[in-house]
Design a protein around this motif. Structure first.
Motif, PDB file in Angstrom:
ATOM      1  N   TRP A 127    -102.823 -49.878 -76.526  1.00 39.37           N
ATOM      2  CA  TRP A 127    -102.763 -51.120 -75.768  1.00 39.37           C
ATOM      3  C   TRP A 127    -102.126 -52.250 -76.573  1.00 39.37           C
ATOM      4  O   TRP A 127    -101.346 -53.044 -76.052  1.00 39.37           O
ATOM      5  CB  TRP A 127    -104.167 -51.511 -75.323  1.00 39.37           C
ATOM      6  CG  TRP A 127    -104.198 -52.729 -74.460  1.00 39.37           C
ATOM      7  CD1 TRP A 127    -103.806 -52.839 -73.154  1.00 39.37           C
ATOM      8  CD2 TRP A 127    -104.631 -54.044 -74.844  1.00 39.37           C
ATOM      9  NE1 TRP A 127    -103.983 -54.122 -72.695  1.00 39.37           N
ATOM     10  CE2 TRP A 127    -104.486 -54.881 -73.721  1.00 39.37           C
ATOM     11  CE3 TRP A 127    -105.133 -54.578 -76.027  1.00 39.37           C
ATOM     12  CZ2 TRP A 127    -104.818 -56.228 -73.736  1.00 39.37           C
ATOM     13  CZ3 TRP A 127    -105.474 -55.918 -76.050  1.00 39.37           C
ATOM     14  CH2 TRP A 127    -105.306 -56.724 -74.924  1.00 39.37           C
ATOM     15  N   LEU A 128    -102.439 -52.327 -77.875  1.00 38.84           N
ATOM     16  CA  LEU A 128    -101.949 -53.439 -78.696  1.00 38.84           C
ATOM     17  C   LEU A 128    -100.451 -53.350 -78.987  1.00 38.84           C
ATOM     18  O   LEU A 128     -99.755 -54.368 -78.974  1.00 38.84           O
ATOM     19  CB  LEU A 128    -102.705 -53.487 -80.027  1.00 38.84           C
ATOM     20  CG  LEU A 128    -104.081 -54.128 -80.027  1.00 38.84           C
ATOM     21  CD1 LEU A 128    -104.778 -53.886 -81.360  1.00 38.84           C
ATOM     22  CD2 LEU A 128    -103.976 -55.635 -79.762  1.00 38.84           C
ATOM     23  N   ALA A 152     -93.225 -59.401 -79.017  1.00 45.36           N
ATOM     24  CA  ALA A 152     -93.696 -60.772 -78.798  1.00 45.36           C
ATOM     25  C   ALA A 152     -92.702 -61.792 -79.351  1.00 45.36           C
ATOM     26  O   ALA A 152     -92.565 -62.891 -78.815  1.00 45.36           O
ATOM     27  CB  ALA A 152     -95.058 -60.969 -79.462  1.00 45.36           C
ATOM     28  N   VAL A 155    -107.210 -62.229 -78.529  1.00 51.93           N
ATOM     29  CA  VAL A 155    -107.536 -61.092 -77.675  1.00 51.93           C
ATOM     30  C   VAL A 155    -108.977 -60.713 -77.984  1.00 51.93           C
ATOM     31  O   VAL A 155    -109.288 -60.278 -79.101  1.00 51.93           O
ATOM     32  CB  VAL A 155    -106.602 -59.902 -77.927  1.00 51.93           C
ATOM     33  CG1 VAL A 155    -106.993 -58.731 -77.023  1.00 51.93           C
ATOM     34  CG2 VAL A 155    -105.150 -60.297 -77.694  1.00 51.93           C
ATOM     35  N   ARG A 206     -98.038 -54.698 -76.429  1.00 52.79           N
ATOM     36  CA  ARG A 206     -98.325 -56.112 -76.167  1.00 52.79           C
ATOM     37  C   ARG A 206     -97.633 -57.014 -77.186  1.00 52.79           C
ATOM     38  O   ARG A 206     -97.204 -58.118 -76.861  1.00 52.79           O
ATOM     39  CB  ARG A 206     -99.831 -56.350 -76.193  1.00 52.79           C
ATOM     40  CG  ARG A 206    -100.238 -57.804 -75.923  1.00 52.79           C
ATOM     41  CD  ARG A 206    -101.744 -57.975 -76.032  1.00 52.79           C
ATOM     42  NE  ARG A 206    -102.138 -59.361 -75.814  1.00 52.79           N
ATOM     43  CZ  ARG A 206    -102.521 -59.874 -74.651  1.00 52.79           C
ATOM     44  NH1 ARG A 206    -102.561 -59.093 -73.577  1.00 52.79           N
ATOM     45  NH2 ARG A 206    -102.853 -61.142 -74.553  1.00 52.79           N
TER      46      ARG A 206
END
Length: 247
Positions: A116-117, A124, A79, A120
């Motif tokens: 934001w992280l 995962a 990223v 995300r």
């Protein structure tokens, strides 16, 4: 399984042998590194090979690269946008590990990066870890003494608009499903800056380096501790953070 995260300060420079010595001594299964100025994938690969690991480097547009290492990697992700530095992620089996380094200057930007992280990556994989220099203070500690010791230009890095201590970055990770594993299994003194040999005026005695995990990982953490003494005192301005997990 042993995870070591470490901001090695601008690529290590002539301190890199000492950094490598600490890594060899601790023999981690997983490594998250930050501030890899001057590193490319080939250089990281050589360091990883010395440790019996594989490595993945994420470059940065504005800041410095970050990296992850593990004994086996089946998927790699970088990223390089929306972040002051970067995030590097690897996956093998049910585990995803992310190394990241958040904005050192602006609390609001750190909050946005964390917001934001977290979503995300926290889903995962079944087991998700995020580690690194998050440059923020946790919302469960009284930081008055650490903040008061700083010069005004450095104190601003940790203050909200109303003048109170800003902990929104770490709070955003918590809301996003990533728990601070130090709060579950921390041992000893958790302050990760400054070291005795490389400390700077921008730091008070603070915990800026973290290992975070989703609920499945949080159930499996055994111990989290800051490594002090020996080569760690002069290898960087941050101490390495070691987590032991039943994975």
């Amino acid at each position: 399984m042993r995870l070591l995260t470490w901001n090695i300060r601008t690529g290590g420079g002539d301190r890199l042998p000492a950094i490598t010595e600490v890594l060899r001594q601790e023999r981690p299964d997983l490594v998250a590194l930050q501030e890899l100025r001057g590193f490319d994938q080939a250089r990281l690969g050589r360091l990883a090979a010395e440790l019996g690991l594989q490595g993945h480097l994420a470059r940065s547009v504005f800041g410095q690269p970050v990296a992850v290492m593990a004994r086996r990697i089946t998927r790699r992700t970088s990223v390089t946008w929306r972040l002051h530095h970067a995030a590097a992620a690897l996956t093998f089996g049910d585990l995803t590990l992310v190394s990241t380094h958040l904005n050192p200057f602006a609390p609001e930007r750190r909050r946005r990066e964390a917001t934001w992280l977290a979503p995300r990556f926290h889903r995962a994989s079944r087991l998700a870890l995020l580690a690194g220099d998050l440059n923020g203070l946790d919302p469960h500690t009284d930081h008055t003494a650490a903040i008061s010791s700083l010069a005004p230009r450095y104190r601003r890095r940790h203050l909200a608009p109303d003048g109170t201590v800003d902990t929104r970055g770490l709070a955003a990770f918590e809301r996003g499903g990533l728990a601070d594993l130090w709060l579950r299994a921390g041992v000893g003194d958790g302050r990760s800056v400054p070291t005795t040999g490389c400390g700077g005026a921008e730091f008070g005695p603070m915990r800026l380096d973290y290992v975070l995990g989703n609920p499945a990982v949080a159930e499996r953490v055994r111990e989290v501790r800051v490594l002090r003494g020996g080569a760690t005192e002069n290898a960087s301005d941050h101490y390495p953070l070691l987590a032991e997990l039943d994975l």
